[in-house]
Design a protein around this motif. Structure first.
Motif, PDB file in Angstrom:
ATOM      1  N   TYR A 127       0.816  -1.214   0.000  1.00 20.44           N
ATOM      2  CA  TYR A 127       0.000   0.000   0.000  1.00 20.44           C
ATOM      3  C   TYR A 127       0.854   1.270   0.000  1.00 20.44           C
ATOM      4  CZ  TYR A 127      -4.083  -2.911   0.730  1.00 20.44           C
ATOM      5  OH  TYR A 127      -5.074  -3.844   0.568  1.00 20.44           O
ATOM      6  N   TYR A 128       2.063   1.160  -0.517  1.00 17.38           N
ATOM      7  CA  TYR A 128       2.981   2.298  -0.507  1.00 17.38           C
ATOM      8  C   TYR A 128       2.379   3.510  -1.205  1.00 17.38           C
ATOM      9  CZ  TYR A 128       7.338   4.935  -0.831  1.00 17.38           C
ATOM     10  OH  TYR A 128       8.306   5.919  -0.717  1.00 17.38           O
ATOM     11  N   GLU A 129       1.813   3.299  -2.374  1.00 17.76           N
ATOM     12  CA  GLU A 129       1.237   4.410  -3.133  1.00 17.76           C
ATOM     13  C   GLU A 129      -0.010   4.951  -2.434  1.00 17.76           C
ATOM     14  OE1 GLU A 129       1.037   7.195  -6.300  1.00 17.76           O
ATOM     15  OE2 GLU A 129       2.625   5.928  -5.455  1.00 17.76           O
ATOM     16  N   ALA A 130      -0.773   4.075  -1.783  1.00 15.52           N
ATOM     17  CA  ALA A 130      -1.952   4.524  -1.040  1.00 15.52           C
ATOM     18  C   ALA A 130      -1.542   5.435   0.113  1.00 15.52           C
ATOM     19  CB  ALA A 130      -2.728   3.318  -0.514  1.00 15.52           C
ATOM     20  N   TYR A 131      -0.469   5.070   0.810  1.00 11.32           N
ATOM     21  CA  TYR A 131       0.040   5.931   1.880  1.00 11.32           C
ATOM     22  C   TYR A 131       0.436   7.302   1.326  1.00 11.32           C
ATOM     23  CZ  TYR A 131       0.359   2.092   5.295  1.00 11.32           C
ATOM     24  OH  TYR A 131       0.070   1.084   6.162  1.00 11.32           O
ATOM     25  N   ARG A 132       1.066   7.308   0.146  1.00  5.42           N
ATOM     26  CA  ARG A 132       1.481   8.573  -0.454  1.00  5.42           C
ATOM     27  C   ARG A 132       0.271   9.438  -0.785  1.00  5.42           C
ATOM     28  NH1 ARG A 132       2.098  11.270  -4.989  1.00  5.42           N
ATOM     29  NH2 ARG A 132       1.104   9.675  -6.277  1.00  5.42           N
ATOM     30  N   MET A 133      -0.752   8.830  -1.375  1.00  6.94           N
ATOM     31  CA  MET A 133      -1.948   9.574  -1.733  1.00  6.94           C
ATOM     32  C   MET A 133      -2.696  10.064  -0.485  1.00  6.94           C
ATOM     33  SD  MET A 133      -1.901   9.813  -4.938  1.00  6.94           S
ATOM     34  CE  MET A 133      -3.538  10.498  -5.168  1.00  6.94           C
ATOM     35  N   GLU A 134      -2.641   9.266   0.571  1.00 11.09           N
ATOM     36  CA  GLU A 134      -3.264   9.650   1.839  1.00 11.09           C
ATOM     37  C   GLU A 134      -2.619  10.922   2.392  1.00 11.09           C
ATOM     38  OE1 GLU A 134      -4.298   7.072   5.769  1.00 11.09           O
ATOM     39  OE2 GLU A 134      -2.174   7.212   5.243  1.00 11.09           O
ATOM     40  N   LYS A 135      -1.264  10.978   2.340  1.00 14.50           N
ATOM     41  CA  LYS A 135      -0.561  12.171   2.815  1.00 14.50           C
ATOM     42  C   LYS A 135      -0.838  13.366   1.913  1.00 14.50           C
ATOM     43  CE  LYS A 135      -0.142  10.680   5.730  1.00 14.50           C
ATOM     44  NZ  LYS A 135      -0.330   9.255   5.416  1.00 14.50           N
ATOM     45  N   GLN A 136      -0.918  13.123   0.587  1.00 10.83           N
ATOM     46  CA  GLN A 136      -1.210  14.217  -0.342  1.00 10.83           C
ATOM     47  C   GLN A 136      -2.593  14.783  -0.044  1.00 10.83           C
ATOM     48  OE1 GLN A 136       0.947  15.640  -2.683  1.00 10.83           O
ATOM     49  NE2 GLN A 136      -0.694  17.169  -2.542  1.00 10.83           N
ATOM     50  N   HIS A 137      -3.531  13.917   0.279  1.00 11.33           N
ATOM     51  CA  HIS A 137      -4.886  14.376   0.614  1.00 11.33           C
ATOM     52  C   HIS A 137      -4.847  15.277   1.843  1.00 11.33           C
ATOM     53  CE1 HIS A 137      -9.231  14.364   0.824  1.00 11.33           C
ATOM     54  NE2 HIS A 137      -9.172  13.998   2.093  1.00 11.33           N
ATOM     55  N   PHE A 138      -4.095  14.862   2.863  1.00  7.93           N
ATOM     56  CA  PHE A 138      -3.989  15.672   4.087  1.00  7.93           C
ATOM     57  C   PHE A 138      -3.367  17.034   3.774  1.00  7.93           C
ATOM     58  CE2 PHE A 138      -1.610  16.815   8.037  1.00  7.93           C
ATOM     59  CZ  PHE A 138      -2.725  17.059   8.851  1.00  7.93           C
ATOM     60  N   ILE A 139      -2.322  17.042   2.958  1.00  7.16           N
ATOM     61  CA  ILE A 139      -1.668  18.302   2.584  1.00  7.16           C
ATOM     62  C   ILE A 139      -2.651  19.208   1.853  1.00  7.16           C
ATOM     63  CG2 ILE A 139       0.132  19.321   1.122  1.00  7.16           C
ATOM     64  CD1 ILE A 139       1.829  16.791   1.723  1.00  7.16           C
ATOM     65  N   ASP A 140      -3.416  18.637   0.917  1.00  7.75           N
ATOM     66  CA  ASP A 140      -4.395  19.433   0.173  1.00  7.75           C
ATOM     67  C   ASP A 140      -5.480  19.979   1.095  1.00  7.75           C
ATOM     68  OD1 ASP A 140      -3.065  19.033  -2.201  1.00  7.75           O
ATOM     69  OD2 ASP A 140      -4.321  17.356  -2.844  1.00  7.75           O
ATOM     70  N   VAL A 141      -5.877  19.187   2.081  1.00  5.97           N
ATOM     71  CA  VAL A 141      -6.921  19.620   3.026  1.00  5.97           C
ATOM     72  C   VAL A 141      -6.439  20.798   3.860  1.00  5.97           C
ATOM     73  CG1 VAL A 141      -8.242  18.956   5.081  1.00  5.97           C
ATOM     74  CG2 VAL A 141      -8.125  17.403   3.133  1.00  5.97           C
ATOM     75  N   ILE A 142      -5.238  20.686   4.439  1.00 13.41           N
ATOM     76  CA  ILE A 142      -4.767  21.772   5.309  1.00 13.41           C
ATOM     77  C   ILE A 142      -4.385  23.019   4.505  1.00 13.41           C
ATOM     78  CG2 ILE A 142      -3.990  20.147   7.070  1.00 13.41           C
ATOM     79  CD1 ILE A 142      -1.124  20.624   6.211  1.00 13.41           C
ATOM     80  N   ASN A 143      -4.213  22.851   3.184  1.00  7.84           N
ATOM     81  CA  ASN A 143      -3.986  24.003   2.312  1.00  7.84           C
ATOM     82  C   ASN A 143      -5.293  24.595   1.793  1.00  7.84           C
ATOM     83  OD1 ASN A 143      -1.161  24.457   2.272  1.00  7.84           O
ATOM     84  ND2 ASN A 143      -0.863  22.672   0.963  1.00  7.84           N
ATOM     85  N   GLY A 144      -6.426  24.024   2.224  1.00  6.95           N
ATOM     86  CA  GLY A 144      -7.720  24.562   1.839  1.00  6.95           C
ATOM     87  C   GLY A 144      -8.182  24.192   0.450  1.00  6.95           C
ATOM     88  N   LYS A 145      -7.526  23.214  -0.180  1.00  4.80           N
ATOM     89  CA  LYS A 145      -7.906  22.822  -1.540  1.00  4.80           C
ATOM     90  C   LYS A 145      -9.058  21.822  -1.561  1.00  4.80           C
ATOM     91  CE  LYS A 145      -3.238  23.410  -3.452  1.00  4.80           C
ATOM     92  NZ  LYS A 145      -2.109  22.723  -4.142  1.00  4.80           N
ATOM     93  N   LEU A 146      -9.173  21.019  -0.501  1.00  3.79           N
ATOM     94  CA  LEU A 146     -10.185  19.961  -0.436  1.00  3.79           C
ATOM     95  C   LEU A 146     -10.777  19.896   0.964  1.00  3.79           C
ATOM     96  CD1 LEU A 146      -8.229  17.019  -2.140  1.00  3.79           C
ATOM     97  CD2 LEU A 146     -10.029  18.374  -3.215  1.00  3.79           C
TER      98      LEU A 146
END
Length: 356
Positions: A305-324
């Motif tokens: 699930y390496y890529e899933a972990y990466r996408m999970e972190k990207q989602h968190f980054i986008d959320v705290i940046n107000g994008k999602l």
């Protein structure tokens, strides 16, 4: 004025959030890697016990990190008082010392930080609910680590279900088996048991994929290993969930198979079936008189699930940046916490448990 306005906007977009990571163990190291690879955040603090600092310094050097503060867990409140810090990732054990995981979540939210927290936030659903209420009151994001939702194949399965490709769902069957290599008695005693620690991912997926919540659950399990028996845990568990629509959910969770990290998914509907098989470690195949031999499946969860972990972190980054907006909703996490308790109760009593 227009040129300066455009430049200011560009600089604002490029501004990186400052992040601290608490717990640089097995999963914390993976998250740190993905934060660095994203190139969208500044890793400002790395927090763990003194014995881990040598390893952490090696990681700092490996990733070429600058101006990172390595501190002990006892100093976490000092870190949270830093007004430059925007968010924290909490990857420590449930009953970590000197603070348990849910206490760290509360400390961070009270300090006005966004929080990503590995599951489970706490073994007590009431405490999980308290954490989300605090996040709401402070206007901050609390994202719980359900990484499998971000796996590209599982996400495509979800999209096809929601598009109606299967029609009415009849059965969701999830198999999750793993090697026993990294599990020890100390870990088992603090994990909350196989349902809370492992099957929680599959419970989350069944509810997420179906868009329903079960009305009853039954769980059976057994332990052959003396270590599991002494820790009052099981190494093989089966969970069945019954939904008001007639849907049946089936989860098979095993700790201790000899061949690798076995993750298979089947969703049966009136129009057909969607299934996800185990990917092989390479595309190599041997064809001879004995048949066709594939390469081994992934041996552990982190590469699977390496890529899933990466996408999970990207989602968190986008959320705290107000994008999602965060896709892992508070009521879902709270319900999952309660559902693990219902299933654990069934496992302990051998009875069907009705779910309010």
């Amino acid at each position: 004025m227009v040129i300066w306005s455009q430049l200011s906007c560009s600089l604002e977009v490029m501004e990186h959030k400052n992040i601290g990571v608490i717990g640089i163990g097995r999963i914390g190291e993976v998250h740190l890697c993905h934060l660095v690879q994203s190139g969208q955040v500044n890793v400002m603090y790395l927090v763990d016990i003194e014995q881990m600092h040598g390893k952490i310094r090696d990681l700092v050097k490996q990733y070429g990190l600058q101006n990172v503060k390595i501190i002990n867990t006892e100093e976490v409140t000092d870190m949270l008082s830093d007004k430059l810090l925007d968010a924290v990732l909490i990857c420590s054990p449930v009953f970590g010392k000197p603070h348990k995981k849910s206490d760290l979540v509360k400390f961070a939210l009270q300090a006005g930080k966004h929080v990503f927290c590995e599951k489970p936030i706490d073994l007590n659903p009431r405490v999980v609910e308290e954490c989300y209420k605090l996040a709401e009151d402070r206007g901050k994001t609390l994202q719980c680590g359900f990484d499998k939702r971000f796996d590209i194949s599982i996400r495509k399965m979800y999209d096809k279900i929601k598009a109606g490709d299967l029609g009415e769902l009849r059965l969701i069957k999830l198999v999750a088996r793993e090697l026993p290599a990294w599990i020890n008695a100390e870990y088992l005693k603090s994990s909350g048991g196989i349902v809370v620690d492992s099957a929680i991912h599959e419970l989350d997926l069944i509810c997420w994929l179906s868009g329903e919540r079960p009305e009853s659950a039954v769980c059976f399990g057994h332990a052959k290993s003396q270590m599991f028996k002494e820790c009052n845990d099981v190494e093989c568990a089966m969970i069945m969930l019954k939904f008001s629509s007639g849907l049946i959910g089936y989860i098979e969770n095993v700790r201790g198979v000899p061949y690798g990290y076995d993750q298979r998914f089947e969703v049966l509907g009136e129009k057909g079936m969607l299934c996800i098989e185990n990917p092989s470690t390479t595309h190599l195949q041997l064809w001879n008189q004995d048949g066709r031999l594939l390469d081994t499946i992934e041996q552990h969860g982190l590469p699977r699930y390496y890529e899933a972990y990466r996408m999970e972190k990207q989602h968190f980054i986008d959320v705290i940046n107000g994008k999602l907006s965060c896709e892992i909703l508070p009521d879902e996490v709270i319900f999952n916490s309660k559902l693990t308790q219902y299933c654990t109760k069934s496992l302990r009593t051998g009875t069907i448990v009705n779910i309010p």
